[in-house]
Design a protein around this motif. Sequence first.
Motif, PDB file in Angstrom:
ATOM      1  N   TRP A   7       0.848  -1.189   0.000  1.00  0.00           N
ATOM      2  CA  TRP A   7       0.000   0.000   0.000  1.00  0.00           C
ATOM      3  C   TRP A   7       0.885   1.241   0.000  1.00  0.00           C
ATOM      4  CZ3 TRP A   7      -5.242  -0.319  -0.375  1.00  0.00           C
ATOM      5  CH2 TRP A   7      -5.816  -1.577  -0.145  1.00  0.00           C
ATOM      6  N   TYR A   9       0.696   5.393   1.086  1.00  0.00           N
ATOM      7  CA  TYR A   9      -0.002   6.528   1.683  1.00  0.00           C
ATOM      8  C   TYR A   9       0.549   7.767   1.012  1.00  0.00           C
ATOM      9  CZ  TYR A   9      -1.755   3.418   5.293  1.00  0.00           C
ATOM     10  OH  TYR A   9      -2.406   2.401   5.965  1.00  0.00           O
ATOM     11  N   GLY A  29      -8.504  17.435  -1.352  1.00  0.00           N
ATOM     12  CA  GLY A  29      -7.780  16.182  -1.185  1.00  0.00           C
ATOM     13  C   GLY A  29      -7.258  16.045   0.223  1.00  0.00           C
ATOM     14  N   VAL A  31      -4.629  13.086   2.828  1.00  0.00           N
ATOM     15  CA  VAL A  31      -3.825  11.864   2.922  1.00  0.00           C
ATOM     16  C   VAL A  31      -4.738  10.681   2.645  1.00  0.00           C
ATOM     17  CG1 VAL A  31      -2.436  10.409   4.442  1.00  0.00           C
ATOM     18  CG2 VAL A  31      -2.192  12.912   4.526  1.00  0.00           C
ATOM     19  N   ARG A  32      -4.327   9.866   1.699  1.00  0.00           N
ATOM     20  CA  ARG A  32      -5.130   8.696   1.346  1.00  0.00           C
ATOM     21  C   ARG A  32      -4.239   7.473   1.216  1.00  0.00           C
ATOM     22  NH1 ARG A  32      -6.978   9.608  -4.918  1.00  0.00           N
ATOM     23  NH2 ARG A  32      -4.921   9.439  -5.837  1.00  0.00           N
ATOM     24  N   ARG A  33      -4.887   6.327   1.172  1.00  0.00           N
ATOM     25  CA  ARG A  33      -4.215   5.026   1.070  1.00  0.00           C
ATOM     26  C   ARG A  33      -4.658   4.389  -0.230  1.00  0.00           C
ATOM     27  NH1 ARG A  33      -6.256  -0.211   3.502  1.00  0.00           N
ATOM     28  NH2 ARG A  33      -4.448  -1.501   3.853  1.00  0.00           N
ATOM     29  N   VAL A  34      -3.688   4.023  -1.072  1.00  0.00           N
ATOM     30  CA  VAL A  34      -3.993   3.386  -2.358  1.00  0.00           C
ATOM     31  C   VAL A  34      -3.080   2.173  -2.528  1.00  0.00           C
ATOM     32  CG1 VAL A  34      -4.742   5.548  -3.449  1.00  0.00           C
ATOM     33  CG2 VAL A  34      -2.359   4.844  -3.661  1.00  0.00           C
ATOM     34  N   ARG A  65      -0.239   6.253   8.634  1.00  0.00           N
ATOM     35  CA  ARG A  65      -1.559   5.749   9.030  1.00  0.00           C
ATOM     36  C   ARG A  65      -2.305   6.761   9.906  1.00  0.00           C
ATOM     37  NH1 ARG A  65       1.629   1.045  10.331  1.00  0.00           N
ATOM     38  NH2 ARG A  65       1.584  -0.346   8.550  1.00  0.00           N
ATOM     39  N   HIS A  68      -3.700   9.453   7.798  1.00  0.00           N
ATOM     40  CA  HIS A  68      -4.818   8.921   7.018  1.00  0.00           C
ATOM     41  C   HIS A  68      -6.067   8.849   7.887  1.00  0.00           C
ATOM     42  CE1 HIS A  68      -7.105   5.456   5.197  1.00  0.00           C
ATOM     43  NE2 HIS A  68      -7.023   6.292   4.184  1.00  0.00           N
ATOM     44  N   ARG A  69      -5.924   8.309   9.091  1.00  0.00           N
ATOM     45  CA  ARG A  69      -7.066   8.225  10.016  1.00  0.00           C
ATOM     46  C   ARG A  69      -7.593   9.614  10.384  1.00  0.00           C
ATOM     47  NH1 ARG A  69      -3.791   4.134  12.445  1.00  0.00           N
ATOM     48  NH2 ARG A  69      -3.049   5.669  13.945  1.00  0.00           N
ATOM     49  N   ARG A  71      -7.550  12.137   8.550  1.00  0.00           N
ATOM     50  CA  ARG A  71      -8.014  12.818   7.333  1.00  0.00           C
ATOM     51  C   ARG A  71      -7.343  14.185   7.152  1.00  0.00           C
ATOM     52  NH1 ARG A  71     -13.669  10.746   5.681  1.00  0.00           N
ATOM     53  NH2 ARG A  71     -13.791   8.851   6.887  1.00  0.00           N
TER      54      ARG A  71
END
Length: 164
Positions: A7, A9, A29, A31-34, A65, A68-69, A71
């Motif tokens: 993954w 981030y 936009g 922080v995201r996880r792809v 992480r 990401h959590r 946002r």
Amino acid sequence: IEDGRPWVYEAFGLMMPNLSGSPNDGMRGGVRRVTLESLIMRGGYVEIHDPPAGVDRQHMAEFARQHHRARTPFDAYFDARDSTRLYCVEFVARALEASGGMPVASVGVNRNASLRVALDWLKIDADSLLLAGSLVASQRRVIRISREDTPEQMAFYFAMKREL
């Protein structure tokens, strides 16, 4: 690697339609996880680097992480002094620093009058910026991937970026 899959981030900004003012005013936009696969399929270049010596990889992953959590939103104005928002390079720089890495030096913004006009239009009010080239050392590169370009084309592209 989470649940047996790679993954990524990333702090990612997307330009939304904006009919007046600065284009950056419409950027959204965070922080995201792809998946690594989806990042590669997006096109362009993907490079994977080993972190510098002294960086705790687990702590760095937890930093990502956590944002990401939380946002954490994307910083459309590229202001590294504002820790409540992160732009792409700033996200990586802060993750490295928080995990035992040395502070990442910013690079002074060129005082060219034409560039200043563009930066003012984009509402980027900074004397210096964190640049991707400051984060990586070629000897720490694990892999460089492109779906479209040859290794020679990629090397030429990065040589031109360094020159600019």
